[in-house]
Enzyme design. Structure first.
Site, PDB file in Angstrom:
ATOM      1  N   LYS A  29       0.710  -1.352  -0.047  1.00  0.00           N
ATOM      2  CA  LYS A  29       0.002  -0.242   0.007  1.00  0.00           C
ATOM      3  C   LYS A  29       0.780   1.185   0.093  1.00  0.00           C
ATOM      4  CE  LYS A  29      -4.115   1.924   2.062  1.00  0.00           C
ATOM      5  NZ  LYS A  29      -3.797   3.211   1.606  1.00  0.00           N
ATOM      6  N   ASP A  31       1.860   5.033   0.162  1.00  0.00           N
ATOM      7  CA  ASP A  31       1.402   6.247   1.117  1.00  0.00           C
ATOM      8  C   ASP A  31       1.599   7.377   0.293  1.00  0.00           C
ATOM      9  OD1 ASP A  31       0.616   7.590   3.434  1.00  0.00           O
ATOM     10  OD2 ASP A  31       2.463   7.348   4.412  1.00  0.00           O
ATOM     11  N   GLU A 170       2.838   1.513   4.932  1.00  0.00           N
ATOM     12  CA  GLU A 170       1.428   1.533   5.511  1.00  0.00           C
ATOM     13  C   GLU A 170       0.797   0.178   5.624  1.00  0.00           C
ATOM     14  OE1 GLU A 170      -2.522   4.247   4.713  1.00  0.00           O
ATOM     15  OE2 GLU A 170      -1.003   4.391   2.980  1.00  0.00           O
TER      16      GLU A 170
END
Length: 318
Positions: A29, A31, A170
């Protein structure tokens, strides 16, 4: 071309107990800020996640269209790296600047991490499975300093989660290999698992600071949308710099109290009398705990989200 509302992921707790098998792709993921690119031989048009035109803010991506050489719509995330890790704090110095100067572009370069392909040569690809869209994307986009197609793996969720934790990233996003792209929907076929507790909140007001912060924003009053209206979830002052306090002050419009519930009870929980604001500003906040019926514990302000719509901000349920 016409902006396509981005597909969104549902949140799952790390210990949700689901086994992510071979039907799922796993990506890190990133950021950053959601960015949709509409490209052609001689054009690159960029849109934020909420559909605003942001082309002039990212001059390093101007050559993307000519590098690809075909009409296409790409979905991805704009990030600024800090020692190999995406830094949302560094990104803040770019996403609020409409025409960045050469020094800012050089010292805080944006990299566009492209993870999906929605249209190609006039054909809508949203109905194709993820696996096919990714194959076409990897054939289409050659990595360059300012844009990359990050890899995905299959069935490696635990390994990537451990990596995310180790590097303070993240979290991860899981996507069904046979899943279609569902514009504007928060779909069960995309799942985000975060290592740290953080999410977006709507700003519904502020309190004035004390002592050296007199006359400035001391803390922001945060809320999330519920079935009944905007629920107050606490105030955040930690993480706000003086520059950010002034910048946010210029964007907050005075308005009646937007929160549901007892305004005197809200006021009693605050360090000073509240100033209410129109609930249109979205910010990202990290916290240690959020009891179901209470306020955020130890919230820390991370930055404003210009790529999120205030109306979409709800408690991310696990």
């Amino acid at each position: 071309g016409k902006f396509t509302a981005p597909m969104k992921a549902v949140s799952r707790a790390r210990h949700a107990g689901t086994r992510w098998g071979p039907d799922w792709a796993v990506e890190l993921k990133w950021d950053g800020m959601r960015l949709q690119a509409h490209v052609g031989r001689d054009r690159t048009d960029l849109y934020s996640g909420s559909g605003n035109t942001v082309t002039s803010g990212f001059p390093e991506l101007a050559g993307l269209g000519s590098a690809i050489g075909l009409d296409a719509v790409l979905d991805g995330e704009a990030v600024v790296f800090d020692e190999g890790r995406p830094s949302f704090a560094h990104l803040q110095s770019r996403i609020h600047v409409t025409n960045p100067n050469a020094t800012l572009v050089r010292t805080m370069p944006v990299v566009y991490l492209v993870f999906d392909l929605l249209r190609l040569d006039g054909h809508d690809l949203c109905g194709l499975p993820y696996r096919e869209r990714r194959r076409l994307l990897e054939d289409l986009v050659e990595d360059a300093p300012a844009w990359k197609v990050p890899p995905y793996s299959i069935g490696e969720a635990e390994t990537l989660l451990a990596l995310a934790e180790e590097r303070s990233l993240e979290g991860i996003v899981l996507k069904r290999l046979d899943g279609t792209y569902q514009p504007g929907r928060r779909s069960q076929t995309w799942v985000k698992v975060k290592v740290r507790h953080r999410q977006e909140f709507v700003v519904g007001g502020w309190t004035e600071g004390r002592n050296s912060l007199a006359g400035r924003i001391g803390s922001l009053l945060l809320g999330v949308h519920t079935a009944d209206g905007l629920a107050f979830v606490g105030a955040v002052g930690s993480g706000l710099t003086d520059v950010e306090r002034d910048r946010l002050a210029s964007q907050l419009d005075l308005a009646p109290n937007p929160f549901i519930g007892d305004p005197t009870a809200i006021a009693a929980s605050l360090a000073g009398p509240p100033q209410w604001a129109r609930p249109t500003l979205v910010v990202e906040v990290e916290y240690s705990l959020w009891p179901m019926d209470g306020a955020l514990w130890h919230p820390v302000y991370l930055g404003q989200r210009v790529d999120r719509d205030a109306g979409d901000v709800m408690r991310e349920t696990f």
